[in-house]
Design a protein around this motif. Structure first.
Motif, PDB file in Angstrom:
ATOM      1  N   VAL A 190     -60.404 -18.174  52.063  1.00  0.00           N
ATOM      2  CA  VAL A 190     -59.032 -17.657  52.036  1.00  0.00           C
ATOM      3  C   VAL A 190     -59.039 -16.165  51.770  1.00  0.00           C
ATOM      4  O   VAL A 190     -58.303 -15.398  52.389  1.00  0.00           O
ATOM      5  N   ILE A 191     -59.897 -15.741  50.849  1.00  0.00           N
ATOM      6  CA  ILE A 191     -59.992 -14.299  50.559  1.00  0.00           C
ATOM      7  C   ILE A 191     -60.369 -13.545  51.814  1.00  0.00           C
ATOM      8  O   ILE A 191     -59.798 -12.505  52.144  1.00  0.00           O
ATOM      9  N   ALA A 192     -61.322 -14.092  52.544  1.00  0.00           N
ATOM     10  CA  ALA A 192     -61.753 -13.409  53.763  1.00  0.00           C
ATOM     11  C   ALA A 192     -60.595 -13.272  54.739  1.00  0.00           C
ATOM     12  O   ALA A 192     -60.406 -12.234  55.358  1.00  0.00           O
ATOM     13  N   ASP A 193     -59.789 -14.326  54.852  1.00  0.00           N
ATOM     14  CA  ASP A 193     -58.635 -14.255  55.757  1.00  0.00           C
ATOM     15  C   ASP A 193     -57.657 -13.180  55.325  1.00  0.00           C
ATOM     16  O   ASP A 193     -57.186 -12.383  56.132  1.00  0.00           O
ATOM     17  N   VAL A 194     -57.350 -13.190  54.030  1.00  0.00           N
ATOM     18  CA  VAL A 194     -56.386 -12.215  53.524  1.00  0.00           C
ATOM     19  C   VAL A 194     -56.906 -10.801  53.745  1.00  0.00           C
ATOM     20  O   VAL A 194     -56.196  -9.917  54.233  1.00  0.00           O
TER      21      VAL A 194
ATOM     22  N   ARG B 276     -54.873  -4.381  59.950  1.00  0.00           N
ATOM     23  CA  ARG B 276     -53.663  -3.574  59.963  1.00  0.00           C
ATOM     24  C   ARG B 276     -53.964  -2.131  59.655  1.00  0.00           C
ATOM     25  O   ARG B 276     -53.344  -1.213  60.198  1.00  0.00           O
ATOM     26  N   ARG B 277     -54.929  -1.925  58.740  1.00  0.00           N
ATOM     27  CA  ARG B 277     -55.231  -0.535  58.396  1.00  0.00           C
ATOM     28  C   ARG B 277     -56.042   0.138  59.482  1.00  0.00           C
ATOM     29  O   ARG B 277     -56.018   1.351  59.613  1.00  0.00           O
ATOM     30  N   GLY B 278     -56.865  -0.644  60.120  1.00  0.00           N
ATOM     31  CA  GLY B 278     -57.794  -0.052  61.062  1.00  0.00           C
ATOM     32  C   GLY B 278     -59.008   0.545  60.381  1.00  0.00           C
ATOM     33  O   GLY B 278     -59.800   1.236  60.976  1.00  0.00           O
ATOM     34  N   LYS B 279     -59.128   0.267  59.104  1.00  0.00           N
ATOM     35  CA  LYS B 279     -60.303   0.806  58.403  1.00  0.00           C
ATOM     36  C   LYS B 279     -60.438   0.073  57.079  1.00  0.00           C
ATOM     37  O   LYS B 279     -59.575  -0.705  56.704  1.00  0.00           O
ATOM     38  N   GLY B 280     -61.492   0.336  56.404  1.00  0.00           N
ATOM     39  CA  GLY B 280     -61.664  -0.236  55.073  1.00  0.00           C
ATOM     40  C   GLY B 280     -62.899  -1.085  54.976  1.00  0.00           C
ATOM     41  O   GLY B 280     -63.517  -1.194  53.942  1.00  0.00           O
TER      42      GLY B 280
ATOM     43  N   SER C 102     -44.776  -0.944  41.921  1.00  0.00           N
ATOM     44  CA  SER C 102     -44.078  -0.441  43.105  1.00  0.00           C
ATOM     45  C   SER C 102     -45.089  -0.106  44.187  1.00  0.00           C
ATOM     46  O   SER C 102     -44.771  -0.143  45.385  1.00  0.00           O
ATOM     47  N   MET C 103     -46.311   0.201  43.772  1.00  0.00           N
ATOM     48  CA  MET C 103     -47.341   0.539  44.756  1.00  0.00           C
ATOM     49  C   MET C 103     -47.689  -0.663  45.625  1.00  0.00           C
ATOM     50  O   MET C 103     -48.254  -0.493  46.702  1.00  0.00           O
ATOM     51  N   LEU C 104     -47.369  -1.845  45.156  1.00  0.00           N
ATOM     52  CA  LEU C 104     -47.578  -3.020  46.001  1.00  0.00           C
ATOM     53  C   LEU C 104     -46.771  -2.853  47.282  1.00  0.00           C
ATOM     54  O   LEU C 104     -47.276  -3.054  48.387  1.00  0.00           O
ATOM     55  N   HIS C 105     -45.517  -2.446  47.127  1.00  0.00           N
ATOM     56  CA  HIS C 105     -44.673  -2.248  48.307  1.00  0.00           C
ATOM     57  C   HIS C 105     -45.104  -1.023  49.088  1.00  0.00           C
ATOM     58  O   HIS C 105     -45.123  -1.023  50.314  1.00  0.00           O
ATOM     59  N   THR C 106     -45.467   0.030  48.360  1.00  0.00           N
ATOM     60  CA  THR C 106     -45.878   1.263  49.026  1.00  0.00           C
ATOM     61  C   THR C 106     -47.146   1.041  49.839  1.00  0.00           C
ATOM     62  O   THR C 106     -47.230   1.448  51.002  1.00  0.00           O
ATOM     63  N   LEU C 107     -48.132   0.410  49.220  1.00  0.00           N
ATOM     64  CA  LEU C 107     -49.403   0.230  49.925  1.00  0.00           C
ATOM     65  C   LEU C 107     -49.267  -0.783  51.053  1.00  0.00           C
ATOM     66  O   LEU C 107     -49.946  -0.687  52.072  1.00  0.00           O
ATOM     67  N   HIS C 108     -48.384  -1.741  50.880  1.00  0.00           N
ATOM     68  CA  HIS C 108     -48.118  -2.674  51.974  1.00  0.00           C
ATOM     69  C   HIS C 108     -47.539  -1.896  53.138  1.00  0.00           C
ATOM     70  O   HIS C 108     -47.922  -2.085  54.304  1.00  0.00           O
TER      71      HIS C 108
END
Lengths: 209, 82, 988
Positions: free
Chosen positions: A168-172, A179-183, C246-252
């Protein structure tokens, strides 16, 4: 079979120490013992600062388990590494062996006697009756036996720290990376397959001439 | 001909010798002699006030299912898209 | 995984200090460092008795014994408002569980939120446990009765001689809404306007500047709404430490493509998460903002239609910005390279809708009223205000500073911002409070004093020490109540302790003795009382988070030790002082307006009854009328039905009461107009014309008139809340307008009786609001926002150098305001202080800018959080951040003790100085130093432990940076200039 893991998403960790405090709260760990710590690299360096929350990683091939002279470690079916404090002699060898510094020693007494080793239990308690007073006193809370996940991961302020079944962690995490395109390079794509520098980009595909 | 067969058989027979054990089974695990620990799913589900999960006592799969559900419910993407 | 190492520190446990990188190279992690922070350190002396794993007999209940109950409450540390499920067994708080259902925090907590259960622990508690009195220099325990007797006797004595204005009540932003409203009333029934609370030194400039721009001075949208945003500019906010969740929303949002830009003199933890970090000189916010606006106007990126329809005065601003704030001037003032300023402009223009986010970074300056307006103008120019994903996301501080500002003890307004200067406000509130207006008038020194805004918390010390002829009231201040407020969050601490020498009486009402107790005991032998007050977990009530949502807290445990709730103490003290009956709204033998209920220690006003009768009954101006206790409680029970992006409930029925939640926005964010019967859903995003009024939509407020100099101030045709029957701009609704429109007869007979002669703001039947909204119209009118606020000292925001500026050349170019003879009852200096600093060559003696700010582990004055061992362990010593070059120039190494000296003055004339540890880091530039403001308990090198009551000192003590900060106040609100002063640093 669930395989319990932690993953701290360094893109989201803001070093709020929520995980550290959640653990202290839930397990009533005394002053001086910190099962979980947040580590920041390049603190204050513009563009390079990253934080990550570290505790016991519950290794598959745990060095602590391998070196313990009294074999007080064991692994549960979900992969959580626990130990029996009644057997522990406080030698500190596990502390030397662990690459993450997970074993902690309460500093009781005038001479800083090492005391029994304490470490993150993935909120799975220890070898006492589940959810009993004895288990709480020795090992802290057993949240897994209540159908919950570790307090640190459940309370992370930005949901950087993920704890629970590895799949599940891997999926998340995968969704976030997409979405980020990086990391992902932080965890080693570039590190494993690239020139080996942290944050390295994956190698580019060969160009057709 | 027999030599060739012998060599081939030898090669086949030794083929697996250089392979490492894939499954991790630390030797010390087998030596643990501390108190036994029960499995999380061998407990009754906690009362509602403790905000825990619900599973069938003794049933590992039901416990794992609810743990995974709980994990997913903490993923804000799932909560946002609901 | 490649392990990276940090530089190890040679000093005993420090969290931040040992993390400082001495260079840009990352080195392998040192496990000693990892462990070192868990070491003995400063605080362990206090917890040495604590054996591992609490082998001591805990009073805590054993599991399996006694029924478990869950109380849903809200963290009391900041304005995000994270919900908590507190598990209680036999009246003992045993567990704390996250609330994943909460749409605001989704179960997340920062260190402080994760630690709140400690408030329910009695073992080794550092709380104030019983009333105390300073006697012969020692804190002695007394009973509540003795405390009340002595305090009331003294108060009445002083009142007899000097009048009611000799008292100053420093109220609290940590009181819930009901307590705040009661305290506002309490001070008025005493007969004075001399009351204030933390908002003064936090967002007072925001409220003034923003309200004067478009109507309400609050966060326009919500933390959640950032998920709908394309760009987020943090200018003056360190959200990662001040509002972590609030950073939860910001980083999302960032994960989904939003661009995050952080502009700050310091490379904060928030900046570490930014796409782009822009450094600028502390205090030069206006040049930066207008530098960005310059590029926007130059390239024609402004939203011309929006400006035409909804903004007044943008042409004037445009002219000035283009002429005055050219790139060279901007760089000269801010130190920021032009390409960074251009980057901000381009990014914001290309990524709309977007937010500008600020907190103290913008508000704590002498020209902050202008800075916040510059931010507003920037957002207006981009057309970002009044839509989902865009606007001014103003991050409030304390958990209920928004509520306390809205309904609480302000010196210039009654609950709901009804100005004290307007007689109608008193008529209205006397009615709501069920108090005889004539009696109330007689309580004041005079009717003139009743209409005059009181002094501010930022200046109470001058109220004590200033020459009597110079202050605008008869007596000097002689008594002070610190009611839930720390002293070390106000500047000029070295002068505050001098003021304490002169006080006749100080009463501290707080769960913790606070630095007030220590400071007072340092210079006095008697004259102070400490009253233990219950925390917000020991009472119920509502609190308003930054996004204007109200959340209802259930009582978790009974007040611990001998503490009593704030409202019980208010009532009991009121009885002693002679206005107990009026306090609960009882005339003669009639029924009191407010119900009394039994609490620990006596009878107390019921919070639900205060909310219903007084807040819902009286606060028509800001729409605090629809949030009844029943609706709020239904929301708290059914958080799971609210959508996280929009905060709207798509459906759902409350199992307990059958209340239908469909259409409600979580917490009914104000304005929630009308009575609870018309079921207004609350307004998640202010001024949003894309929504109907009964769906939380709105427009800009018609507060400033219908036209100015021939220019229409009402909105242009075609700009109106969706579905509204009036499609042009219109003024605010009153009985005249209703009659003109022919809607008067839609009022019921009862409503007509009340509404006759009234406006939407003081019609207590709510009929005018109801009928206006029935036709899709905003009760407060439909007008343009003002880019030029003609009633302010600087109609177009100007840059003015801080009073203690490191740049005398810029002081000459951008001088501060002229001195004011009387301002909030006190003479207030601007130019003379600034000129004197230039004359005295302050910039040479103190060449570094000293700024202060937040740490994530602590909050506010810090006594509460530094008394929590789980938090205290994380930051054990105060420190100053110094740039490597600055440190090297002074021979300072990481971890050395240093003296930070400032232009502040002690009573004996010497300069104030602070002894702190040096943290050498590149976070700050070579011209700036930073000290967190949460510490107290050291006084210029001396540990004040002996001056605290025994067993009630915080675990971690350190220098309070505000001991040494200097004079400087905002020209409109008397906000203190905490963000920019001067200092020098030398090795100790």
């Amino acid at each position: 079979m669930a395989r319990m893991k932690f993953l701290c998403d360094a893109e989201r960790c803001i070093e709020c120490n929520g995980c550290v405090t959640a653990c202290k709260n839930e397990n009533e760990v005394p002053w001086g013992v910190n099962r979980r710590r947040v580590v920041t690299i390049n603190d204050g360096v513009v563009g390079a600062e990253k934080s990550i929350s570290v505790a016991c990683m519950h290794c598959s091939d745990a060095p602590c388990m391998a070196v313990c002279p009294v074999d007080c470690f064991y692994r549960t079916d979900d992969g959580v590494v626990l130990h029996d404090k009644d057997l522990c002699i406080g030698c500190g060898y596990c502390f030397y062996a662990c690459p993450f510094g997970a074993p902690q020693f309460p500093q009781a007494g005038a001479f800083g006697l090492r005391g029994k080793m304490d470490k993150c239990t993935f909120c799975a308690g220890g070898p006492e009756a589940d959810r009993s007073e004895a288990e709480f006193k020795k090992y802290g809370r057993n949240r897994l036996a209540e159908g919950k996940l570790p307090a640190c991961a459940e309370m992370c302020s930005t949901k950087a720290l993920l704890g629970g079944d590895g799949d599940v962690i891997a999926d998340v995490y995968r969704e976030r990376v997409l979405r980020r395109g990086k990391g992902s390079e932080v965890w080693g794509w570039g590190t494993a397959y690239g020139p080996g520098r942290p944050g390295a980009q994956p190698p580019q595909p060969a160009r057709k001439s | 001909m027999r030599t060739v067969l012998a060599v081939v058989l030898l090669a086949v027979g030794l083929a697996a010798c250089g392979e490492r054990e894939q499954v991790i089974e630390p030797q010390s695990e087998k030596r643990y002699q501390g108190k036994t620990d029960s499995k999380p799913w061998d407990n009754e589900s906690p009362v509602a006030e403790l905000r825990g999960g619900k599973w069938t006592k003794g049933n590992m799969t039901s416990w794992e299912e609810q743990i995974k559900q709980r994990q997913l419910s903490q993923n804000e993407y799932k909560r946002i898209e609901q | 995984m490649l392990l990276t190492r940090k530089a190890s520190s040679q000093v005993a446990p420090q969290s931040r200090i040992s993390r400082a990188a001495t260079g840009a190279l990352a080195k392998t992690m040192d496990r000693r460092t990892f462990l070192k922070r868990s070491g003995i350190g400063v605080g362990a002396g206090a917890v040495a008795s604590q054996l591992p794993f609490s082998m001591i007999d805990r009073a805590e209940a054993k599991e399996d014994e006694g029924k478990l109950e869950v109380k849903r409450t809200v963290c009391t540390h900041c304005s995000v408002g994270c919900a908590i499920d507190a598990v209680v067994q036999n009246g003992v708080w045993v567990r704390q569980e996250p609330v994943f259902d909460s749409p605001i925090n989704l179960g997340a907590h920062c260190a402080k939120g994760a630690s709140v259960r400690e408030h329910g622990m009695t073992h080794d508690s550092h709380r104030l446990k019983y009333p105390m009195k300073l006697d012969g220099g020692k804190w002695k325990r007394i009973s509540w009765d003795q405390a009340y007797d002595e305090i009331s006797k003294k108060m009445l004595e002083i009142r007899e001689k000097s009048g009611p204005d000799s008292l100053f009540v420093v109220g609290s932003s940590k009181h819930n809404n009901e307590q705040s409203e009661l305290l506002c009333k309490w001070v008025r029934l005493w007969g004075s306007n001399n009351t204030d609370h933390q908002a003064r030194i936090c967002h007072s400039t925001t409220v003034a500047g923003v309200a004067q721009t478009w109507g309400y001075g609050a966060m326009t949208n919500s933390y959640n709404d950032e998920q709908n945003s394309k760009s987020l500019l943090f200018l003056g906010s360190n959200a990662a430490e001040a509002h972590p969740v609030s950073m939860l929303h910001t980083l999302h949002a960032k994960e989904n493509g939003a661009k995050v830009i952080v502009a700050d003199p310091r490379y904060t933890r928030t900046a570490a998460k930014a796409d782009k970090y822009v450094r600028f000189r502390s205090g030069s916010d206006v040049p930066l903002l207008f530098g960005v606006l310059h590029h926007i106007f130059k390239n024609g990126w402004e939203d011309k239609k929006y400006i035409h329809d909804r903004v007044y005065g943008m042409d004037e601003v445009k002219k000035e910005v283009l002429a005055k704030w050219t790139p060279d001037k901007v760089t000269e003032a801010t130190g920021t390279p032009e390409e960074d300023v251009y980057y901000i402009a381009k990014t914001l223009a290309e990524n709309r809708p977007g937010f500008i986010i600020w907190a103290m970074g913008q508000t704590q300056h002498t020209n902050a009223n202008a800075i916040v307006r510059a931010s507003n103008i920037l957002m207006l120019a981009l057309g970002n205000v009044g839509r989902s994903g865009g606007g001014c996301n103003i991050y409030r501080g304390h958990d209920n500073v928004q509520g306390a500002t809205d309904v609480g003890p302000n010196p210039d307004t009654l609950p709901g911002y009804y100005p004290v200067a307007v007689p109608g406000s008193w008529v209205h509130w006397a009615r709501v409070w069920n108090v005889d207006l004539d009696w109330l008038k007689k309580r004041y020194a005079s009717e003139a004093m009743m209409a005059k805004p009181g002094m501010t918390v930022s200046r109470w010390i001058d109220g004590v020490t200033e020459k009597n002829e110079a202050i605008d009231q008869d007596p000097n201040l002689r008594m002070i109540f610190f009611w839930g407020h720390a002293p070390n969050s106000q500047t000029r601490g070295s002068e505050m302790i001098e003021a304490m020498k002169k006080l006749d009486l100080m009463v501290v009402l707080d769960p913790y003795p606070s630095a007030s107790a220590a400071m007072f005991a340092k210079v006095r032998k008697d004259g102070a009382y400490l009253l233990p007050i219950a925390t917000q977990f020991e009472t119920e009530g509502s609190a308003t988070c930054s996004n204007r949502s109200l959340q209802w807290r259930e009582k978790v445990i009974d007040p611990l030790f001998e503490s009593r709730t704030d409202h019980m103490v208010m009532y009991q003290l009121a009885e002693k002082l002679g206005f107990g009956k009026e306090f609960i709204g009882q005339k003669g033998t009639g029924a009191p307006n407010i119900e009394l209920v039994k609490g620990k220690g006596g009878m107390e006003p019921s919070m639900a009854s205060v909310l219903k009768k007084e807040i819902n009954g009286g606060c028509w101006t800001i729409g605090y009328t629809g949030q009844s206790p029943e609706r709020l409680q239904a929301h708290m029970r059914n958080m799971h039905v609210f959508d996280v992006k929009t905060l709207k409930a798509k459906g759902g029925k409350d199992a307990k009461t059958g209340y239908d939640l469909t259409g409600d926005y979580y917490g009914l964010p104000w304005p929630c107009y009308g009575t609870d019967k018309i079921k207004h859903p609350g307004s998640p995003n202010l001024y949003d014309t894309s929504k109907a009024v009964m769906d939380g939509g709105g427009c800009f407020r018609a507060l400033f008139g219908i036209e100015k100099d021939g220019v229409n101030l009402l909105a242009e045709d075609g700009s109106y809340p969706k579905g509204g029957e009036i499609t042009t701009g219109y003024p605010q609704f009153d009985h005249v307008l209703l009659k003109k429109l022919g809607w008067w007869d839609e009022l019921t007979d009862e409503e007509k009786k009340e509404a006759e002669g009234k406006t939407w703001a003081n019609d207590i039947s709510g009929g005018i609001q109801r009928v206006a909204m029935k036709h899709g119209c905003m009760p407060f009118g439909n007008a343009k926002a003002r880019a030029v606020v003609w009633n302010f000292p600087d109609p177009i925001p100007q840059h003015r150098e801080p009073l203690f500026s490191p740049r005398p050349d810029l002081v000459a170019k951008y001088p501060t305001h002229d001195d004011v003879k009387v301002f909030w009852r006190l003479p207030t200096l601007f130019k003379s202080v600034q000129q004197q600093a230039v004359k005295d060559d302050m910039a040479k003696k103190f060449p570094l800018i000293l700024t202060s700010g937040r740490l994530v582990e602590y909050e506010g004055g810090g006594e509460e959080t530094r008394s929590n061992p789980w938090l205290a362990e994380l930051q054990q010593e105060n420190f100053v951040e110094i740039n490597p070059k600055t440190a090297a120039d002074r021979g300072i190494k990481n971890g050395d003790f240093v003296w930070v000296s400032t232009p502040g003055r002690n009573g004996d004339g010497s300069n104030t100085k602070l002894k702190v540890k040096a943290q050498v880091t590149e976070r700050v530039g070579p011209d700036t130093c930073f000290i967190p403001f949460h510490f107290s308990g050291w006084w210029q090198g001396e540990d004040m432990l002996p001056y605290y009551p025994e067993g009630a000192a915080p675990i971690v003590r350190g220098e309070a940076v505000n001991t040494a900060t200097t004079y400087g106040y905002d020209r409109v609100t008397m906000m203190q200039e905490t963000k920019t002063t001067l200092c020098n640093v030398a090795k100790a």
